[in-house]
Structure formats: structure tokens, C-alpha cells
Motif scaffolding. Structure first.
Motif, PDB file in Angstrom:
ATOM      1  N   ALA A  32      -1.427  50.961  45.795  1.00 30.77           N
ATOM      2  CA  ALA A  32      -1.555  52.349  45.346  1.00 30.77           C
ATOM      3  C   ALA A  32      -0.716  52.568  44.090  1.00 30.77           C
ATOM      4  O   ALA A  32       0.434  52.145  44.026  1.00 30.77           O
ATOM      5  N   PRO A  33      -1.285  53.229  43.081  1.00 34.45           N
ATOM      6  CA  PRO A  33      -0.477  53.620  41.915  1.00 34.45           C
ATOM      7  C   PRO A  33       0.662  54.544  42.353  1.00 34.45           C
ATOM      8  O   PRO A  33       0.581  55.181  43.412  1.00 34.45           O
ATOM      9  N   THR A  34       1.693  54.621  41.548  1.00 36.68           N
ATOM     10  CA  THR A  34       2.858  55.428  41.931  1.00 36.68           C
ATOM     11  C   THR A  34       2.575  56.920  41.902  1.00 36.68           C
ATOM     12  O   THR A  34       3.171  57.679  42.666  1.00 36.68           O
ATOM     13  N   ARG A  35       1.675  57.355  41.024  1.00 36.95           N
ATOM     14  CA  ARG A  35       1.356  58.780  40.984  1.00 36.95           C
ATOM     15  C   ARG A  35      -0.066  58.990  40.456  1.00 36.95           C
ATOM     16  O   ARG A  35      -0.591  58.162  39.727  1.00 36.95           O
ATOM     17  N   ALA A  36      -0.632  60.120  40.836  1.00 35.95           N
ATOM     18  CA  ALA A  36      -1.959  60.490  40.347  1.00 35.95           C
ATOM     19  C   ALA A  36      -1.818  61.123  38.973  1.00 35.95           C
ATOM     20  O   ALA A  36      -0.886  61.882  38.721  1.00 35.95           O
ATOM     21  N   GLU A  37      -2.747  60.785  38.091  1.00 39.04           N
ATOM     22  CA  GLU A  37      -2.697  61.324  36.731  1.00 39.04           C
ATOM     23  C   GLU A  37      -3.999  61.989  36.308  1.00 39.04           C
ATOM     24  O   GLU A  37      -4.053  62.658  35.270  1.00 39.04           O
ATOM     25  N   VAL A  38      -5.062  61.807  37.087  1.00 39.47           N
ATOM     26  CA  VAL A  38      -6.380  62.298  36.706  1.00 39.47           C
ATOM     27  C   VAL A  38      -6.964  63.119  37.854  1.00 39.47           C
ATOM     28  O   VAL A  38      -6.915  62.694  39.010  1.00 39.47           O
ATOM     29  N   SER A  39      -7.495  64.296  37.531  1.00 41.39           N
ATOM     30  CA  SER A  39      -8.146  65.134  38.537  1.00 41.39           C
ATOM     31  C   SER A  39      -9.637  64.806  38.587  1.00 41.39           C
ATOM     32  O   SER A  39     -10.145  64.060  37.744  1.00 41.39           O
ATOM     33  N   ALA A  40     -10.330  65.416  39.533  1.00 39.05           N
ATOM     34  CA  ALA A  40     -11.781  65.211  39.624  1.00 39.05           C
ATOM     35  C   ALA A  40     -12.472  65.713  38.358  1.00 39.05           C
ATOM     36  O   ALA A  40     -13.397  65.073  37.860  1.00 39.05           O
ATOM     37  N   VAL A  41     -12.031  66.840  37.809  1.00 40.77           N
ATOM     38  CA  VAL A  41     -12.626  67.355  36.574  1.00 40.77           C
ATOM     39  C   VAL A  41     -12.393  66.369  35.428  1.00 40.77           C
ATOM     40  O   VAL A  41     -13.305  66.051  34.667  1.00 40.77           O
TER      41      VAL A  41
END
Length: 197
Positions: A32-41
Motif C-alpha cells: 500500500a502507498p503511504t498516502r492517497a493523493e488522487v480522488s475519484a474525480v
């Protein structure tokens, strides 16, 4: 039978939906990456993922998968096995799980699953139309796509447009043409147009 998603046939379009769901087991097995950076939009931003060569590869992948099946029944069975496996895997993941898409986007699994609902919902409309059947889109799936396009629950926008939810989804995803007057109304309401391959 042909579909509006040229050059795909019905079986090839179902194969495409199966392929886009089948990315998930590999994504969940990867670190798993350490954090999310991209939303569904943001996932639907116009970049190389919708370039002509990427679209050509997407089309060929679905055609190849459909051709590998011995019959329409085999393709339907494969689709059912795939979505049920993915459902089990996703249910076992903790809240806040981050995944990396095949395009390199670090996203919350929940946000990536919104993009899969878009695929299943919108192409479900395409399949129903090609088969001459009433759409079987669930209200929950329709709400997910509508909320993504409107930036949250906003039934008032549809009332102002004078569209029902199904008509809105057809128009907002390019399945039904929009008049110049409707386009002005859409701009005033700040409705999001997603880049779709």
C-alpha cells in the motif's frame, strides 16, 4: 451485437467491464502507498490514460479476453466469478486502505471503487441499450455516479435541468446529445464532465 462503444460488441464490452474489475486483486496484493493523493474525480483527468494508444490497448485487451471465452455463458460466468472474488477481497480490507492504480495513482480503495462503479453503471447502460432492454442500473450505483458528477448529493441541479436521474447520466456521460441551451445550463450549475475513454 454492436454497442455504442465502437468497436466493441456486447461480449467485448462485458469483457472490458470484467477486465477493469479484475485489476483489483493485483492492486490489493501490492504494497500500500503511504498516502492517497488522487480522488475519484482526479482519476478521470485528461492525460495519457485516455491517449489514442492507451485507448487502443484498452480496446484490444477486452477483445482478446472476449475471444478467449468459449461462449457468452462462459464470459458471463467468468464475470460473476471475478466480481465476487473482488467483492470478498475488498470487504476484507480496512477502512482507509490505499492502493496504487495501474496508472500509478495512489488512491483510497473507497475512491478507486467509485471509479469501478462508474464503469459498471455506465457500461451497464450501454449493454442494456445494445440488448434492447430496460436499464438494470441500481439506484445506489446511479447515486454514486451522480454524486461524483455533481460534487455530492444535489437533486436540485437535476430539477433545474428538468432531467430525471437516468437522463442526466446518459447526457453527462455522452450517451445522449446535449443541446447548446442545455450546455449553458450545465455550465451555470458547475457540473463536472469526466474524461472517459
Amino acid at each position: 451485437m454492436p454497442t455504442r462503444c465502437t468497436p466493441w460488441t456486447v461480449s467485448e464490452l462485458l469483457a472490458h467491464v470484467r477486465v477493469v474489475i479484475a485489476w483489483l486483486p493485483g492492486m490489493l496484493a501490492a504494497p500500500a502507498p503511504t498516502r492517497a493523493e488522487v480522488s475519484a474525480v482526479e482519476y478521470y483527468r485528461p492525460d495519457s490514460r485516455f491517449a489514442p494508444n492507451t485507448n487502443a490497448a484498452r480496446i484490444a485487451m477486452a477483445q482478446d479476453h472476449a475471444a478467449e471465452q468459449l461462449s457468452g455463458a462462459a464470459l458471463a460466468k467468468d464475470f460473476n466469478v471475478t466480481w465476487q472474488q473482488v467483492d470478498r477481497l475488498c470487504q476484507a480490507e480496512p477502512e482507509g486502505r490505499v492502493v496504487r492504480t495501474r496508472y500509478g495513482d495512489p488512491m483510497f480503495l473507497s475512491e478507486f471503487l467509485v471509479t469501478r462503479v462508474v464503469e459498471v453503471a455506465v457500461h451497464g447502460l450501454d449493454l442494456a441499450d445494445a440488448l434492447g432492454r430496460e436499464p438494470w442500473l441500481t439506484s445506489k450505483a446511479a447515486d454514486v455516479v451522480q454524486d461524483l458528477l455533481l460534487g455530492g448529493p444535489d437533486g436540485a441541479a437535476l430539477e433545474k435541468l428538468g432531467w430525471g436521474q437516468l437522463r442526466f447520466l446518459h447526457k453527462a456521460t455522452g450517451r445522449e446529445p446535449i443541446t447548446s441551451e442545455e450546455a449553458l445550463d450545465v455550465d451555470r450549475l458547475d457540473i463536472r464532465w469526466l474524461t472517459l475513454g
